[in-house]
Design a protein around this motif. Structure first.
Motif, PDB file in Angstrom:
ATOM      1  N   VAL A 133     -10.334  -6.560  -1.454  1.00  0.00           N
ATOM      2  CA  VAL A 133     -10.940  -5.253  -1.174  1.00  0.00           C
ATOM      3  C   VAL A 133     -10.891  -4.958   0.320  1.00  0.00           C
ATOM      4  O   VAL A 133     -10.511  -3.859   0.748  1.00  0.00           O
ATOM      5  CB  VAL A 133     -12.391  -5.203  -1.695  1.00  0.00           C
ATOM      6  N   ALA A 134     -11.270  -5.936   1.140  1.00  0.00           N
ATOM      7  CA  ALA A 134     -11.261  -5.736   2.590  1.00  0.00           C
ATOM      8  C   ALA A 134      -9.840  -5.527   3.113  1.00  0.00           C
ATOM      9  O   ALA A 134      -9.604  -4.690   3.994  1.00  0.00           O
ATOM     10  CB  ALA A 134     -11.917  -6.930   3.280  1.00  0.00           C
ATOM     11  N   MET A 135      -8.883  -6.285   2.579  1.00  0.00           N
ATOM     12  CA  MET A 135      -7.487  -6.112   2.966  1.00  0.00           C
ATOM     13  C   MET A 135      -7.003  -4.708   2.621  1.00  0.00           C
ATOM     14  O   MET A 135      -6.301  -4.061   3.412  1.00  0.00           O
ATOM     15  CB  MET A 135      -6.619  -7.149   2.267  1.00  0.00           C
ATOM     16  N   THR A 136      -7.388  -4.229   1.448  1.00  0.00           N
ATOM     17  CA  THR A 136      -7.033  -2.882   1.015  1.00  0.00           C
ATOM     18  C   THR A 136      -7.517  -1.845   2.024  1.00  0.00           C
ATOM     19  O   THR A 136      -6.766  -0.950   2.433  1.00  0.00           O
ATOM     20  CB  THR A 136      -7.655  -2.590  -0.361  1.00  0.00           C
ATOM     21  N   GLN A 137      -8.754  -1.957   2.433  1.00  0.00           N
ATOM     22  CA  GLN A 137      -9.348  -0.967   3.329  1.00  0.00           C
ATOM     23  C   GLN A 137      -8.718  -1.010   4.712  1.00  0.00           C
ATOM     24  O   GLN A 137      -8.476   0.030   5.330  1.00  0.00           O
ATOM     25  CB  GLN A 137     -10.856  -1.193   3.395  1.00  0.00           C
ATOM     26  N   SER A 138      -8.438  -2.216   5.207  1.00  0.00           N
ATOM     27  CA  SER A 138      -7.828  -2.337   6.529  1.00  0.00           C
ATOM     28  C   SER A 138      -6.378  -1.843   6.525  1.00  0.00           C
ATOM     29  O   SER A 138      -5.968  -1.069   7.401  1.00  0.00           O
ATOM     30  CB  SER A 138      -7.887  -3.800   6.987  1.00  0.00           C
ATOM     31  N   LEU A 139      -5.603  -2.255   5.526  1.00  0.00           N
ATOM     32  CA  LEU A 139      -4.211  -1.821   5.441  1.00  0.00           C
ATOM     33  C   LEU A 139      -4.114  -0.315   5.241  1.00  0.00           C
ATOM     34  O   LEU A 139      -3.199   0.330   5.780  1.00  0.00           O
ATOM     35  CB  LEU A 139      -3.507  -2.559   4.298  1.00  0.00           C
ATOM     36  N   ALA A 140      -5.046   0.248   4.480  1.00  0.00           N
ATOM     37  CA  ALA A 140      -5.027   1.697   4.256  1.00  0.00           C
ATOM     38  C   ALA A 140      -5.065   2.457   5.580  1.00  0.00           C
ATOM     39  O   ALA A 140      -4.384   3.478   5.750  1.00  0.00           O
ATOM     40  CB  ALA A 140      -6.207   2.103   3.377  1.00  0.00           C
ATOM     41  N   LYS A 141      -5.853   1.958   6.534  1.00  0.00           N
ATOM     42  CA  LYS A 141      -5.931   2.601   7.851  1.00  0.00           C
ATOM     43  C   LYS A 141      -4.629   2.457   8.623  1.00  0.00           C
ATOM     44  O   LYS A 141      -4.210   3.371   9.341  1.00  0.00           O
ATOM     45  CB  LYS A 141      -7.086   1.989   8.657  1.00  0.00           C
ATOM     46  N   GLU A 142      -3.972   1.307   8.462  1.00  0.00           N
ATOM     47  CA  GLU A 142      -2.744   1.050   9.219  1.00  0.00           C
ATOM     48  C   GLU A 142      -1.596   1.970   8.809  1.00  0.00           C
ATOM     49  O   GLU A 142      -0.757   2.323   9.642  1.00  0.00           O
ATOM     50  CB  GLU A 142      -2.327  -0.409   9.040  1.00  0.00           C
ATOM     51  N   VAL A 143      -1.538   2.341   7.528  1.00  0.00           N
ATOM     52  CA  VAL A 143      -0.362   3.069   7.029  1.00  0.00           C
ATOM     53  C   VAL A 143      -0.674   4.499   6.599  1.00  0.00           C
ATOM     54  O   VAL A 143       0.187   5.186   6.045  1.00  0.00           O
ATOM     55  CB  VAL A 143       0.293   2.298   5.859  1.00  0.00           C
ATOM     56  N   ALA A 144      -1.882   4.967   6.889  1.00  0.00           N
ATOM     57  CA  ALA A 144      -2.308   6.288   6.399  1.00  0.00           C
ATOM     58  C   ALA A 144      -1.409   7.419   6.898  1.00  0.00           C
ATOM     59  O   ALA A 144      -1.191   8.399   6.171  1.00  0.00           O
ATOM     60  CB  ALA A 144      -3.761   6.545   6.804  1.00  0.00           C
ATOM     61  N   ARG A 145      -0.870   7.306   8.084  1.00  0.00           N
ATOM     62  CA  ARG A 145      -0.058   8.389   8.649  1.00  0.00           C
ATOM     63  C   ARG A 145       1.398   8.311   8.209  1.00  0.00           C
ATOM     64  O   ARG A 145       2.209   9.140   8.632  1.00  0.00           O
ATOM     65  CB  ARG A 145      -0.140   8.348  10.184  1.00  0.00           C
ATOM     66  N   MET A 146       1.721   7.330   7.371  1.00  0.00           N
ATOM     67  CA  MET A 146       3.109   7.145   6.954  1.00  0.00           C
ATOM     68  C   MET A 146       3.345   7.578   5.515  1.00  0.00           C
ATOM     69  O   MET A 146       4.374   7.242   4.920  1.00  0.00           O
ATOM     70  CB  MET A 146       3.513   5.676   7.129  1.00  0.00           C
ATOM     71  N   GLY A 147       2.395   8.291   4.909  1.00  0.00           N
ATOM     72  CA  GLY A 147       2.553   8.730   3.536  1.00  0.00           C
ATOM     73  C   GLY A 147       2.303   7.640   2.521  1.00  0.00           C
ATOM     74  O   GLY A 147       2.681   7.762   1.353  1.00  0.00           O
ATOM     75  N   ILE A 148       1.669   6.548   2.958  1.00  0.00           N
ATOM     76  CA  ILE A 148       1.407   5.403   2.074  1.00  0.00           C
ATOM     77  C   ILE A 148      -0.097   5.290   1.850  1.00  0.00           C
ATOM     78  O   ILE A 148      -0.873   5.326   2.813  1.00  0.00           O
ATOM     79  CB  ILE A 148       1.926   4.093   2.696  1.00  0.00           C
ATOM     80  N   THR A 149      -0.507   5.171   0.601  1.00  0.00           N
ATOM     81  CA  THR A 149      -1.917   4.938   0.304  1.00  0.00           C
ATOM     82  C   THR A 149      -2.074   3.528  -0.263  1.00  0.00           C
ATOM     83  O   THR A 149      -1.174   2.999  -0.908  1.00  0.00           O
ATOM     84  CB  THR A 149      -2.487   5.960  -0.688  1.00  0.00           C
ATOM     85  N   VAL A 150      -3.248   2.959  -0.003  1.00  0.00           N
ATOM     86  CA  VAL A 150      -3.564   1.607  -0.476  1.00  0.00           C
ATOM     87  C   VAL A 150      -4.964   1.665  -1.086  1.00  0.00           C
ATOM     88  O   VAL A 150      -5.932   2.003  -0.402  1.00  0.00           O
ATOM     89  CB  VAL A 150      -3.533   0.578   0.674  1.00  0.00           C
ATOM     90  N   ASN A 151      -5.047   1.349  -2.354  1.00  0.00           N
ATOM     91  CA  ASN A 151      -6.326   1.393  -3.058  1.00  0.00           C
ATOM     92  C   ASN A 151      -6.467   0.159  -3.937  1.00  0.00           C
ATOM     93  O   ASN A 151      -5.503  -0.586  -4.151  1.00  0.00           O
ATOM     94  CB  ASN A 151      -6.429   2.657  -3.916  1.00  0.00           C
ATOM     95  N   CYS A 152      -7.664  -0.062  -4.455  1.00  0.00           N
ATOM     96  CA  CYS A 152      -7.840  -1.154  -5.405  1.00  0.00           C
ATOM     97  C   CYS A 152      -8.786  -0.725  -6.517  1.00  0.00           C
ATOM     98  O   CYS A 152      -9.618   0.161  -6.333  1.00  0.00           O
ATOM     99  CB  CYS A 152      -8.338  -2.426  -4.724  1.00  0.00           C
ATOM    100  N   VAL A 153      -8.605  -1.335  -7.649  1.00  0.00           N
ATOM    101  CA  VAL A 153      -9.520  -1.127  -8.764  1.00  0.00           C
ATOM    102  C   VAL A 153     -10.236  -2.451  -9.025  1.00  0.00           C
ATOM    103  O   VAL A 153      -9.674  -3.527  -8.834  1.00  0.00           O
ATOM    104  CB  VAL A 153      -8.804  -0.617 -10.032  1.00  0.00           C
TER     105      VAL A 153
END
Length: 245
Positions: A162-182
């Motif tokens: 979950v924490a990795m998801t949230q951190s990576l989401a910030k890193e790639v947000a401007r590149m058209g990439i989303t990162v989420n978890c269920v």
């Protein structure tokens, strides 16, 4: 899904949830191609591939091995496709009280869940950055949010996811990439088939909806997060638990 035919890679795709997610994509989007990542036993994956000829393929993939990830991506590239959606679904649990937990149980659970998601995300990111589009969906667990007794290894791995998801989401947000978890709770798969009926009854009684989730109910959330319509959702941990927490 995206305008070009989507290419989906699902790990742990010979198990009930992985197969359920694969089937959901194949039945809801006729333009997509689904790669089922399997380590060894691929009987059920092969049956699904036969059911959807030309639209699904298997790739041999040990998710804990970086070289295996690179080979899987190379195989997909050789088919003329780029992974646009990665579903990090592989993993296992090996429950013990921490005081008596074998060290191998700790390391193997961290490796197959958290380290595998790291390796997989890293393997697909370069291609996604080049395309300026990508979806990474990590299958965590309710144990990440509501850690149960006897699962220090599994809860730690999934909470790390979950924490990795949230951190990576910030890193790639401007590149058209989303990162989420269920974060699913109990799901009706073969993993629960051996559960003592009285225990299953007691657990269902503790769930406000009084039942376990069906694989397609988790798959539908994954499918939505993979779509362009979910382009403003990133870094989100979505619990699917029937109201437990």
């Amino acid at each position: 899904m995206e305008h070009t035919p989507p290419c989906i890679l699902i790990t742990g795709a010979n198990g009930g949830l992985g197969l359920g997610i694969a089937r959901y994509f194949l039945t809801r989007d006729e333009s997509c191609h689904v790669y089922l990542g399997v380590r060894s036993n691929r009987d059920q994956a092969d049956a699904l591939i036969a059911e959807f000829p030309g639209r699904a393929s298997a790739v041999t993939l040990d998710v804990t091995d970086d070289a295996a990830w690179q080979q899987a991506i190379a195989t997909i590239d050789a088919d003329g496709r780029k992974v646009s959606v990665l579903v990090n679904n592989a993993g296992h649990h090996d429950d013990h009280l921490l005081a008596t937990m074998p060290q191998d149980s700790w390391h193997s659970v961290i490796d197959s869940n958290l380290n595998a998601a790291f390796l997989g995300s890293q393997a697909v990111l370069r291609g996604m950055m080049g395309e300026r589009f990508g979806r990474i969906i990590n299958i965590a667990s309710l144990s990440a949010l509501l850690a149960p007794l006897g699962q220090t290894n599994y809860a730690a791995a999934k909470a790390g996811m979950v924490a990795m998801t949230q951190s990576l989401a910030k890193e790639v947000a401007r590149m058209g990439i989303t990162v989420n978890c269920v974060c699913p709770g109990y799901v009706e798969t073969n993993a629960l088939s051996d559960m003592d009926p009285e225990k299953a009854k007691a657990i269902k009684k503790s769930i406000p909806m009084r039942r376990f989730a069906r694989p397609e109910e988790v798959a539908s959330a994954v499918f939505f997060l993979a779509n362009r319509e979910a382009s403003y959702i990133t870094g989100a941990p979505l619990k699917i638990d029937g109201g437990i927490f």
